[in-house]
Design a protein around this motif. Structure first.
Motif: not given
Length: 407
Positions: A113-120, A126-130, A137-143
C-alpha cells in the motif's frame, strides 16, 4: 546512494507502454473503480492484464490508484475488486481513505500500500502512523518544502519509503481537497470528477449591484487568482536525490503520450547522469527543452523552495508550441520508408523532429508520402490514419514525430 525510481502516469495502455519505453521504472494508473481520474480512459481488467504483462516483462512496476474519498455506495464490491487486483499481480495500491486501507489489510494483506497525496501527509508523525498500520510508502503532499522533506526522511524508519511529485500540474487546494468543483458544477473533485474551476477567470459582483461585474486585480497582474503554475524540478535533481526521496512522481494521467515520453525522457536522462557521477554532474539545457515543447502551463518549483511565484494571475492557457504528428509503427531499411500512425496534420516535404528514448532528438524531412493503399498524398490529414513516408535518416519503431505548432 539513494537511487530513486521514475514514476510516470499512464492514462491508458498506449501511455503505459510509452512511459516504459522511454525509461520509467514504474507507472501508476486508474482501474475500473475508485480512482481520482474518472474522466481518463483508465483500464478495464483486460487492458490492465496486458499492461501488467508489458511492464513485468521489462522488470517495471504498476501501481493502481484507489484514492477517492468514497461514499457508502462506492464501497459496494470493494473486497471483490481488491482480490481481482491482487490476483492480476499489481505491485501496489495507492490509497487515501482509512476504510479502503482497512479493507485491503483484511482482504489482501500481502499487497503493498502507498498512501496517496490526497491524504495530505505533511509531517513525519503522520507518516509513522500510516506506516505502523501497514502503509509501505508515503506519497507526500505537494505543499512541503525540501527542508521539511529532509526532516521527514530522517525521522521515518528506512522501511517506510517516501515519494514526491517532481513535475506536473499543481492544485490551488491542499492536494486536491477542493469543494469548488462540486459547488459550482456538481462534479466532485474528491471522487474523480474535478472540473478545474481554479482555472476560470473571475469577477466580483457586489450583493446590492447584481449584474455589475468588477474585474479581480492583484497588483494589476490579472484576474486568474486561483490558477497555479505547473511544477518543474528538472534543474534540481541533486537536491531531490540528496533529500532521500525514493520515488520521483510525474503528474499527468490526462496528458498525451507525447507529454509522457518527453517528461520521462528528460527526468530519466537527468537522474541517470547524476547517479553516474554526482561530482561531475552538470545540468543540460536540452532536458529543459524536452519539457518546454509538450503542452504545459508556465513552470515554477512549487513549494520546494518556499511558496513564492507559484500562481499565474494573467492567464490559465497552456503553452502549446509543438504538436505530435505521428508515431512510427515500422521502418523498412531497404526502402528507407517509415510506416506512421498520424496524430496531427503533417505535409509532405515538412521537417519534423524525432523524439527517441535512446538518443538525442534530430530532424528528418518527410518525402514521398502515401496512404495505406499506396496512393500518393500531399498531407496526412485524417485522425490516426496510417501513411508511409521516405526519410534520409533511419527511423525506429516507437519514434515520435513532432513539429512546431502552426501559427
Amino acid at each position: 546512494m539513494n537511487k530513486p525510481e521514475i514514476l510516470a502516469p499512464a492514462g491508458n495502455l498506449e501511455k503505459l507502454k510509452t512511459a516504459i519505453d522511454f525509461g520509467a521504472d514504474a507507472v501508476y494508473l486508474g482501474g475500473s473503480k475508485l480512482n481520482l481520474r474518472a474522466l481518463a480512459d483508465n483500464f478495464d481488467n483486460e487492458t490492465l492484464i496486458e499492461g501488467l504483462k508489458y511492464a513485468h516483462d521489462r522488470d517495471r512496476k504498476v501501481y493502481v490508484t484507489l484514492n477517492v474519498f468514497p461514499h457508502n455506495e462506492d464501497l459496494d464490491g470493494l473486497e471483490d475488486y481488491l482480490r481481482e487486483l491482487y490476483e492480476m499481480g499489481v505491485d501496489a495500491l495507492i490509497v487515501s481513505d482509512p476504510g479502503i486501507i482497512s479493507a485491503a489489510r483484511e482482504v489482501v494483506p500481502d499487497l503493498e500500500l502507498h498512501l496517496s497525496t490526497q491524504a495530505n501527509n505533511v509531517n513525519w508523525k503522520s507518516g509513522l502512523f500510516w506506516h505502523k498500520i501497514g502503509v509501505k510508502r508515503i506519497v507526500l503532499a505537494r505543499e512541503l518544502s525540501l527542508e521539511e522533506i529532509k526532516e521527514i526522511r530522517q525521522k521515518l524508519p528506512q522501511t517506510c519509503e517516501i515519494e514526491a511529485f517532481v513535475h506536473g500540474a499543481m492544485c490551488m487546494s491542499y492536494s486536491g481537497r477542493c469543494l469548488l468543483s462540486n459547488y459550482m458544477t456538481g462534479r466532485d473533485s474528491n471522487r474523480g470528477l474535478c472540473a478545474q474551476p481554479c482555472r476560470y477567470k473571475y469577477y466580483i459582483v457586489e450583493e446590492k449591484r447584481p449584474g455589475e461585474y468588477f474585474p479581480v486585480n492583484e497588483d494589476e497582474r490579472g484576474t486568474y487568482i486561483l490558477n497555479s503554475k505547473d511544477m518543474c524540478m528538472i534543474e534540481h535533481i541533486p537536491e531531490l536525490v540528496e533529500a532521500g526521496i525514493q520515488s520521483f512522481k510525474i503528474e499527468g494521467r490526462m496528458k498525451s503520450s507525447y507529454y509522457v515520453a518527453s517528461v520521462v525522457k528528460a527526468y530519466r536522462e537527468a537522474l541517470d547522469s547524476y547517479l553516474e557521477n554526482p561530482k561531475e554532474y552538470k545540468f543540460k539545457q536540452e532536458w529543459l527543452e524536452y519539457l518546454m515543447k509538450p503542452s504545459h502551463r508556465e513552470y515554477s518549483t512549487g513549494f520546494y523552495f518556499g511558496d513564492k511565484n507559484i500562481q499565474n494571475y494573467e492567464s490559465s492557457a497552456y503553452v502549446r508550441d509543438y504538436d505530435i504528428v505521428g508515431i512510427v509503427k515500422k521502418y523498412d531499411k531497404d526502402t528507407f520508408t517509415a510506416l506512421i500512425e498520424q496524430r496531427n496534420r503533417v505535409f509532405e516535404g515538412e521537417k519534423v523532429e524525432i523524439l527517441r528514448a535512446s538518443s538525442d532528438s534530430f530532424e528528418v524531412t518527410l518525402k514521398d508520402m502515401k496512404d495505406k493503399n499506396g496512393n500518393k498524398i500531399d498531407a496526412a490529414r485524417s485522425a490516426q490514419m496510417i501513411f508511409t513516408a521516405v526519410t534520409d535518416i533511419e527511423l525506429k519503431e516507437k519514434d515520435i514525430l513532432i513539429k512546431a505548432k502552426e501559427k
